[in-house]
Structures are given as structure tokens and as C-alpha cells.
Design a protein around this motif. Structure first.
Motif, short mmCIF file in Angstrom:
data_model
loop_
_atom_site.label_atom_id
_atom_site.label_comp_id
_atom_site.label_asym_id
_atom_site.label_seq_id
_atom_site.Cartn_x
_atom_site.Cartn_y
_atom_site.Cartn_z
N VAL A 158 0.86 -1.18 0.00
CA VAL A 158 0.00 0.00 0.00
C VAL A 158 0.90 1.23 0.00
O VAL A 158 1.85 1.31 0.79
CB VAL A 158 -0.93 0.02 1.23
CG1 VAL A 158 -1.55 1.41 1.43
CG2 VAL A 158 -2.04 -1.00 1.07
N VAL A 159 0.62 2.15 -0.89
CA VAL A 159 1.30 3.46 -0.89
C VAL A 159 0.25 4.49 -0.52
O VAL A 159 -0.71 4.71 -1.27
CB VAL A 159 1.93 3.78 -2.26
CG1 VAL A 159 2.52 5.19 -2.24
CG2 VAL A 159 3.00 2.77 -2.61
N PHE A 209 -2.96 3.75 -2.67
CA PHE A 209 -2.84 2.80 -3.78
C PHE A 209 -2.64 1.40 -3.20
O PHE A 209 -1.78 1.19 -2.34
CB PHE A 209 -1.65 3.17 -4.68
CG PHE A 209 -1.90 4.30 -5.62
CD1 PHE A 209 -2.41 4.08 -6.88
CD2 PHE A 209 -1.64 5.60 -5.22
CE1 PHE A 209 -2.65 5.13 -7.75
CE2 PHE A 209 -1.87 6.66 -6.08
CZ PHE A 209 -2.38 6.43 -7.35
N TYR A 210 -3.43 0.47 -3.70
CA TYR A 210 -3.28 -0.94 -3.30
C TYR A 210 -2.67 -1.68 -4.47
O TYR A 210 -3.16 -1.62 -5.60
CB TYR A 210 -4.65 -1.51 -2.94
CG TYR A 210 -4.66 -2.99 -2.64
CD1 TYR A 210 -3.65 -3.58 -1.88
CD2 TYR A 210 -5.69 -3.80 -3.10
CE1 TYR A 210 -3.67 -4.94 -1.60
CE2 TYR A 210 -5.72 -5.15 -2.82
CZ TYR A 210 -4.70 -5.72 -2.07
OH TYR A 210 -4.71 -7.06 -1.80
N LEU A 222 6.23 3.97 -7.96
CA LEU A 222 4.95 4.68 -7.90
C LEU A 222 5.08 6.00 -7.13
O LEU A 222 4.48 7.01 -7.53
CB LEU A 222 3.89 3.79 -7.24
CG LEU A 222 2.52 4.44 -7.01
CD1 LEU A 222 1.91 4.92 -8.33
CD2 LEU A 222 1.58 3.47 -6.31
N CYS A 223 5.86 6.02 -6.06
CA CYS A 223 6.07 7.26 -5.30
C CYS A 223 6.63 8.35 -6.20
O CYS A 223 6.23 9.52 -6.11
CB CYS A 223 7.00 7.02 -4.11
SG CYS A 223 6.26 6.08 -2.77
N ASN A 224 7.55 7.98 -7.09
CA ASN A 224 8.10 8.96 -8.04
C ASN A 224 7.03 9.47 -8.98
O ASN A 224 6.98 10.67 -9.30
CB ASN A 224 9.25 8.33 -8.84
CG ASN A 224 10.46 8.01 -7.97
OD1 ASN A 224 10.67 8.63 -6.94
ND2 ASN A 224 11.25 7.02 -8.39
N GLU A 225 6.16 8.57 -9.42
CA GLU A 225 5.08 8.97 -10.32
C GLU A 225 4.09 9.89 -9.61
O GLU A 225 3.58 10.87 -10.19
CB GLU A 225 4.35 7.73 -10.84
CG GLU A 225 5.18 6.84 -11.74
CD GLU A 225 4.39 5.64 -12.23
OE1 GLU A 225 3.33 5.84 -12.85
OE2 GLU A 225 4.82 4.49 -11.96
N ILE A 226 3.79 9.58 -8.35
CA ILE A 226 2.87 10.42 -7.57
C ILE A 226 3.43 11.83 -7.43
O ILE A 226 2.72 12.82 -7.64
CB ILE A 226 2.63 9.80 -6.18
CG1 ILE A 226 1.83 8.50 -6.31
CG2 ILE A 226 1.88 10.78 -5.27
CD1 ILE A 226 1.75 7.69 -5.03
N GLY A 273 9.39 16.64 4.40
CA GLY A 273 9.11 17.63 3.37
C GLY A 273 8.09 17.11 2.40
O GLY A 273 7.69 15.94 2.44
N THR A 274 7.64 17.97 1.49
CA THR A 274 6.62 17.58 0.51
C THR A 274 7.14 16.44 -0.36
O THR A 274 8.26 16.48 -0.88
CB THR A 274 6.25 18.78 -0.38
OG1 THR A 274 5.83 19.85 0.45
CG2 THR A 274 5.13 18.42 -1.34
N PHE A 275 6.32 15.39 -0.48
CA PHE A 275 6.62 14.16 -1.21
C PHE A 275 7.73 13.34 -0.55
O PHE A 275 8.33 12.48 -1.20
CB PHE A 275 6.95 14.44 -2.68
CG PHE A 275 5.90 15.25 -3.39
CD1 PHE A 275 4.58 14.83 -3.42
CD2 PHE A 275 6.24 16.45 -4.00
CE1 PHE A 275 3.60 15.59 -4.05
CE2 PHE A 275 5.27 17.21 -4.63
CZ PHE A 275 3.96 16.79 -4.65
#
Length: 550
Positions: A158-159, A209-210, A222-226, A273-275
Motif C-alpha cells: 500500500v502506498v 494505492f493498493y 509509484l512514489c516517483n510517479e505520484i 518535506g513535501t513528497f
């Protein structure tokens, strides 16, 4: 005539895989678009052809299952009409037996339930989707998680995306502004949905995200994409955005625990920090479990006044001129059955988070009043006691009334109590809190400004405060043992406080050198391990007997 007026289609058919019809009522036309003649004896097509292909096997299996006990059948499935449209139908039927007990035929009725099903789907969609963003919600997430758990999906993740400061923005700009940020974030995150990952709105400020059956590196990609899709939105930066990653395998965690742990990681990520990204690990899990145990104990103590896990200990405040105990500070302590002694810095902040600092404060005030009663009976009625007060307690409308009630119940004069407030508390709402402090002083209680010098107060602001004492923070006491230039600051604080009419208490005195410096510079009282650490009531009484008796 009777059958022609029945809603739906009455039938009699043989028990074969084609459901060969021997009789079909006129309602067949409206239900299927075919005439009765089309279906009887499979003239144009069989009824099995009318049943939607994906339901044919399950309908047969259900009838076959009921065959042994000759039990009536009831089932819902879809049919395909002559026009190609789909309809949901409800079929109820029974076995017709001959004299020997063998199945001769099936008889029943089939009715159209499409409108009911559409309503059920709409209701299901409302229940399982967020009204603002349209994303599947936490209920849907837990349902999907359960389905995948039963299939044995492994290496899932999960993200969680948390807009950390959304509530603060709501207070400044209103709910409509808040909702625009959430909708924009949701719209952009939808673009990242793939066959292998789904996004859910799990709370007003959190989306998750699951990723069932994912590779270990996929959540970080996915974190980079977010970050890439949300970064162009300026207000996302204002709202703050932390990303929490939780990897898990097997059926050992439920949806609520998974989201809770992912939220803990996201909050940690937001602090970077942000992200910022944080992965929930064993250390974080142990910390979360410890916090849960502490919170459980706080809640239990607030519900059970007899529970002794939260209690008071008393630290002496000593007159620097006479060396006698002038007062005590009642300090909250916690000793739980599972964790033992818990530091105040841990449980007090959690009590505030749970909005249970008020009952905790009442318990410590009651303990202080009991202690004062014991001091009075022992002949030390002139020794007072201080209690700490939080912002949540002091701003309550009935705080003063509760304070007086606690004193009256134990016949304690207000002059025996001193309430300690911190600089940050006063800054929280200066006018309101200063007015309440004035009312406390008019009742006869004393007021002390705790940890002076660590917050935003100045002597210019302090002169307007309704307080009797300034307590020098331990940081300034520690400077006495440092360079001569550093210790001058402590001496200047004492001198300026006296000029403003305040008495001064130095906290955290641990060395004789510090005590001597304070005495030489006219400090009124000191408190610290040099004289005594906080002790239980009986030990505190013994300290007074030893120290104050001639």
C-alpha cells in the motif's frame, strides 16, 4: 386467464440442459421479447440460450444441488432478450414428481428484477465510493483486500498519500477550498491507476494505492510517479504531502491495521518535506504498538478512577535562603502493567491527542489536594503544591468551577495551590488565558510561568501576565556550569524578574555549583535532583519532616 395476468413468465419444462419448455405463459413476450411458441419444445431457441452465457452453468448446478432433497429453487441471474438487451430475473421453481417419486418436470415463475438490481448497484456504488472524488473508499478497499487474501495474494503493498496540513488550510480558507485541493489530487492520482494497482479515498485527507502481488521496487517507482503528477499543483505543496509505503504478505493484517500503519509512515514522510517517503518498518511498528498500549492505558484510567497506573509524584521546591521546603510540584507519572514506567514526555502528548488531558489533569489536582491535606495534618500547612495546567484544560468554560469544587471537596484553601502554565500555553490565546489566570489569583491561588525563556515570551510581555513566579527553564540552569558569559544570562533573568515583581524558581538544579550561583544572585527557590527527584507522597512527607522541623 389467470396465468396471462401474472407478472413475468410462468413455465413448465423438462429437467435437461436446454430447459426444454412444455408450457410458457404469455408473459414471456414482455420478459424476453420472444413468443411462447419460440421457446416451447425449443422451436426457435431453448431457454438455456436466453440465459446469459456466464450464468448457464451456475443455474444448472443450483437446480442439480437441490435435486437430491427435492428442494425448491430460487435464483437470480441475467438473461439476454430478443433485442440483445440484458435483464436481471428472479426464478422460483419446484420439482414436479410422478407417482414413483421421480422428477417429471419443473414448474415455476420468472420475473423481471432489473429495476431492483439497478437500485442495488446504485446503492452499492454510494456505499463503496467517496461522494466528493468518486474514488472507491475504505469499505471497498477492505472488501478487495479480503478477496485477494482468500486467493492468497502475496508480496502486496500500500502506498498512502497524506495531505498533512489540509485541516489547517480548512481553518484559513474554508471547506470549499479544501475540497478543490482533494478533488484535484484525486483526479491526478486516477491517471496512475493500472491493472495492477487501484487508488482509494480512505479518509478526507488520505488516498491509498493498493498493489496486490507487486515486486518490491514497484511502490517506490509509484512514489516517483505520484510526486511527478502532484508537484505541478501549487496548493499541494501548501497542503503538505507525505508518502507512506507498507509492504505486507499473507492474511495476518486486516485493512484497518494496514491503513493505520501506512498512515503512520506517511506522517513520517511528511516530516521530511513535501513528497517525502517513509517505509513502515519493524522499528516503526514497535513504536506504533507502544503508543497503542499507552493510549489503551490512558483510556482505561480515564474510565476507571480507581485505576492506579496514572498517579502523582512530588518534587520539592526549596527556599534558597533557609534551605527548607517551601512547596512541591505534583508531577504526573504512569506505570502500566505491560510497559512499566512510561516517561511523561510520551504519555502526556498522547493524552492530549486523545483529548483526555482534562481527566488526567483532574486526577493530578485531586492527588495534590489529598497531599496538601496530609501536609496540614502533619503540621506543615504552610507548604504549598503546584500543578501543571494544559491549554485544553484552562480554556474550558467550567475549568474554574471544577478547580474550586476539587478544593472544597477536601477543604483545601486556594492559597495552598499554585498553577503552572507554560509560555506556549499563554501564547495560544493570551487575552483569554491571562484573564483566567487573573481570576485564579483573585481566588487566592498562585500562578507560575513554567519553562521561562524557552518559548516566545519576553520580559516586555511577561510584565502584563497575571503570574506570581517565573520558573527558569533547565536550559538556563545548565548554562551556569558552562562558560562565564553563558551564566550571565541566568543572572540577568533573575535580576530582571525581581525588578518586575516576580519571585524566581530555578528548575533542573543538579550540581552544588548551580545552587551556589543561584543563591549568590538572589534566586528565591530551586528545584532539582540535587535536593530530591520526584517521590511518592509518603516519601515527600518524610522529606518535609526531615528538612523543615527544627
Amino acid at each position: 386467464m389467470l396465468l396471462s395476468n401474472l407478472p413475468g413468465m410462468a413455465y413448465r419444462c423438462r429437467l435437461d440442459r436446454q430447459w426444454t419448455m412444455e408450457f410458457v405463459s404469455e408473459g414471456c413476450r414482455e420478459l424476453t421479447g420472444y413468443s411462447p411458441e419460440d421457446l416451447v419444445e425449443n422451436k426457435t431457441l431453448s431457454y438455456n440460450d436466453v440465459i446469459a452465457p456466464e450464468y448457464r452453468e451456475s443455474v444448472w448446478d443450483s437446480w442439480d444441488k437441490n435435486l437430491a432433497g427435492r428442494e425448491p429453487y430460487r435464483g437470480e441471474y441475467e438473461i439476454i432478450t430478443a433485442s440483445g438487451a440484458r435483464k436481471w430475473v428472479l426464478e422460483t421453481g419446484q420439482f414436479v414428481l410422478n407417482d414413483e417419486g421421480a422428477v417429471e418436470a419443473l414448474e415455476g415463475i420468472i420475473i423481471d428484477i432489473t429495476r431492483r438490481k439497478q437500485y442495488e448497484y446504485r446503492l452499492k456504488h454510494i456505499i463503496e465510493h467517496d461522494a466528493l472524488t468518486g474514488l472507491p473508499n475504505r469499505i471497498y478497499f477492505e472488501k478487495l483486500l479480503g478477496q485477494n487474501r482468500s486467493r492468497g495474494a502475496a508480496n502486496s503493498a500500500v502506498v498512502l498519500v497524506e495531505l498533512n496540513h489540509l485541516n489547517a488550510l480548512t481553518l484559513s480558507y474554508g471547506y470549499a477550498f479544501n475540497e478543490q485541493i482533494v478533488m484535484e489530487a484525486a483526479s491526478r492520482l486516477k491517471s496512475l491507476v493500472t491493472e495492477g494497482r487501484q487508488v482509494f479515498q480512505v479518509s478526507p485527507e488520505r488516498m491509498a494505492f493498493y498493489m496486490p502481488g507487486c515486486a518490491m521496487e514497484e511502490p517506490f517507482l509509484l512514489c516517483n510517479e505520484i510526486a511527478a503528477v502532484l508537484s505541478p499543483v501549487p496548493m499541494i505543496h501548501a497542503a503538505g504531502c507525505g508518502l507512506g509505503v507498507l509492504n505486507f504478505t499473507g492474511p495476518d493484517k486486516d485493512g484497518d491495521e494496514i491503513l493505520k500503519n501506512a498512515s503512520i509512515a506517511a506522517a513520517c514522510g511528511g516530516m521530511k518535506g513535501t513528497f517525502g517517503v517513509c517505509v513502515f518498518d519493524g522499528e516503526m511498528e514497535a513504536k506504533a504498538e507502544r503508543e497503542r498500549i499507552i493510549k489503551d492505558e490512558i483510556i482505561a484510567s480515564s474510565l476507571d478512577g480507581e485505576r492506579s497506573s496514572i498517579f502523582a509524584e512530588f518534587q520539592p521546591i526549596v527556599d534558597l535562603k533557609t534551605g527548607r521546603i517551601r512547596s512541591f510540584e505534583a508531577l504526573a507519572r504512569m506505570r502500566g502493567p505491560r510497559l512499566g514506567l512510561v516517561p511523561p514526555v510520551e504519555f502526556i502528548s498522547l493524552a492530549e491527542e486523545l483529548q483526555l488531558i482534562v481527566p488526567l489533569g483532574k486526577r493530578i489536582l485531586a492527588s495534590a489536594c489529598v497531599f496538601l491535606g496530609e501536609l496540614k495534618r502533619a503540621g506543615f500547612g504552610y507548604v504549598s503544591c503546584s500543578v501543571n495546567v494544559s491549554a485544553l484544560e484552562l480554556v474550558r468554560d467550567n475549568f474554574l468551577g471544577d478547580f474550586l469544587t476539587a478544593l472544597r471537596e477536601r477543604d483545601i484553601p486556594a492559597s495552598s495551590l499554585c498553577l503552572e502554565v507554560t509560555e506556549s500555553l499563554v501564547a495560544f490565546n493570551f487575552d483569554l488565558i491571562n484573564r483566567k489566570l487573573g481570576e485564579l489569583r483573585r481566588m487566592g491561588a498562585a500562578v507560575s510561568l513554567d519553562d521561562f525563556g524557552t518559548g516566545q515570551s519576553s520580559f516586555f510581555r511577561a510584565r502584563d501576565l497575571n503570574v506570581d513566579y517565573l520558573k527558569i527553564a533547565k536550559d538556563f540552569t545548565d548554562r551556569i556550569s558552562a562558560s562565564s558569559r553563558s551564566r550571565l544570562v541566568t543572572g540577568d533573568i533573575i535580576s530582571m524578574a525581581h525588578k518586575l515583581g516576580y519571585r524566581v524558581i530555578a528548575e533542573g538544579v543538579e550540581h552544588e555549583e548551580q545552587r551556589q550561583y543561584l543563591a549568590d544572585h538572589g534566586c528565591d527557590y530551586f528545584q532539582g535532583f540535587l535536593f530530591s527527584r520526584p517521590v511518592p507522597q509518603e516519601e515527600a512527607l518524610e522529606l518535609v519532616r526531615i528538612t523543615n522541623l527544627p
